[in-house]
Design a protein around this motif. Structure first.
Motif, mmCIF file in Angstrom:
data_model
loop_
_atom_site.group_PDB
_atom_site.id
_atom_site.type_symbol
_atom_site.label_atom_id
_atom_site.label_comp_id
_atom_site.label_asym_id
_atom_site.label_seq_id
_atom_site.Cartn_x
_atom_site.Cartn_y
_atom_site.Cartn_z
ATOM 1 N N LYS A 183 0.841 -1.214 0.000
ATOM 2 C CA LYS A 183 0.000 0.000 0.000
ATOM 3 C C LYS A 183 0.871 1.257 0.000
ATOM 4 O O LYS A 183 0.588 2.221 -0.708
ATOM 5 N N ILE A 184 1.944 1.232 0.796
ATOM 6 C CA ILE A 184 2.841 2.401 0.852
ATOM 7 C C ILE A 184 3.477 2.642 -0.520
ATOM 8 O O ILE A 184 3.522 3.769 -1.026
ATOM 9 N N ASP A 186 2.371 1.665 -3.465
ATOM 10 C CA ASP A 186 1.345 2.113 -4.420
ATOM 11 C C ASP A 186 1.074 3.604 -4.248
ATOM 12 O O ASP A 186 0.940 4.348 -5.221
ATOM 13 N N HIS A 187 0.995 4.010 -2.985
ATOM 14 C CA HIS A 187 0.726 5.423 -2.713
ATOM 15 C C HIS A 187 1.878 6.289 -3.223
ATOM 16 O O HIS A 187 1.661 7.349 -3.828
ATOM 17 N N GLN A 190 1.604 6.699 -6.901
ATOM 18 C CA GLN A 190 0.555 7.667 -7.274
ATOM 19 C C GLN A 190 1.057 9.095 -7.090
ATOM 20 O O GLN A 190 0.834 9.966 -7.927
ATOM 21 N N LEU A 191 1.747 9.324 -5.971
ATOM 22 C CA LEU A 191 2.285 10.668 -5.716
ATOM 23 C C LEU A 191 3.266 11.061 -6.807
ATOM 24 O O LEU A 191 3.285 12.192 -7.273
#
Ligand code: SF4
Ligand code: SF4
Length: 195
Positions: A183-184, A186-187, A190-191
């Protein structure tokens, strides 16, 4: 005009857009804009003699907006992240972090002359994304098979010794709570896409 001035981009008009872009993309604060071209970084760098451009020259080229020349340089790939330049820089420029930014940009824009180091970085990232950590056996095998297959037999005694002494795992092992790391990551991706 000396060759060095030409290579360092000092014959170009100043164009700060590239410098700002690299600075913004660097994790934390780069302090790239604070560089005073003193040359302490190049003089401190154990790998400088193998670089196309010293860090100082590279930063002058950034300031001159020489995008392709900077991203095609081998400098960021030769940097071994020893941080010697970082502790000696009078302006506290985060030189090693900037090198990571330039590697990422060169990979994204496919502007590199030799794919050996970018491939190694990508293999390392694949391992971290899959297992949450580096898996040395897989990393070395994949890298050497692709780029130096003839050197693989010579590496085997060392690899075997490391396995026997428990310094290298034979089978990859995922970290606990891998889903949280995914999740980290992926985030972070995205950033990066929106930056
Ligand atoms: S040591 Fe720091 S201020 Fe000096 S040239 Fe290198 S990055 Fe610039
Ligand atoms: S961090 Fe990179 S650029 Fe800085 S001294 Fe070490 S190898 Fe050279």
């Amino acid at each position: 005009m000396t060759d060095e001035r030409v290579r360092a981009g000092l014959t170009h008009e100043e164009d700060l857009s590239l410098l700002h872009e690299v600075s913004m993309k660097t994790a934390g604060v780069s302090r790239l804009e604070m560089c005073i071209q003193c040359g302490t970084c190049g003089g401190s760098c154990p790998a400088a003699q193998d670089m196309d451009h010293t860090p100082r020259m590279l930063f002058a080229m950034l300031r001159a907006g020489m995008r392709e020349e900077v991203l095609r340089s081998n400098t960021q790939w030769i940097c071994v992240s020893c941080y010697h330049c970082v502790v000696r820089c009078p302006q506290e420029v985060h030189i090693a972090d900037v090198m990571y930014t330039l590697k990422g940009m060169a990979i994204k824009e496919k502007l590199y002359e030799n794919s050996t180091a970018p491939d190694f970085s990508q293999t390392f990232v694949d391992m971290v994304e899959t297992y949450g950590r580096s898996f040395e056996m897989g990393l070395a095998s994949r890298h050497y098979l692709k780029h130096f297959p003839l050197r693989l037999p010579g590496m085997m005694p060392m690899g075997l010794g490391m396995i026997i002494k428990g310094r290298m795992a034979l089978i990859p092992k995922k970290i606990k709570q891998m889903d949280q790391l995914t999740k980290i990551l992926d985030h972070a991706k995205q950033l990066e896409m929106t930056s």
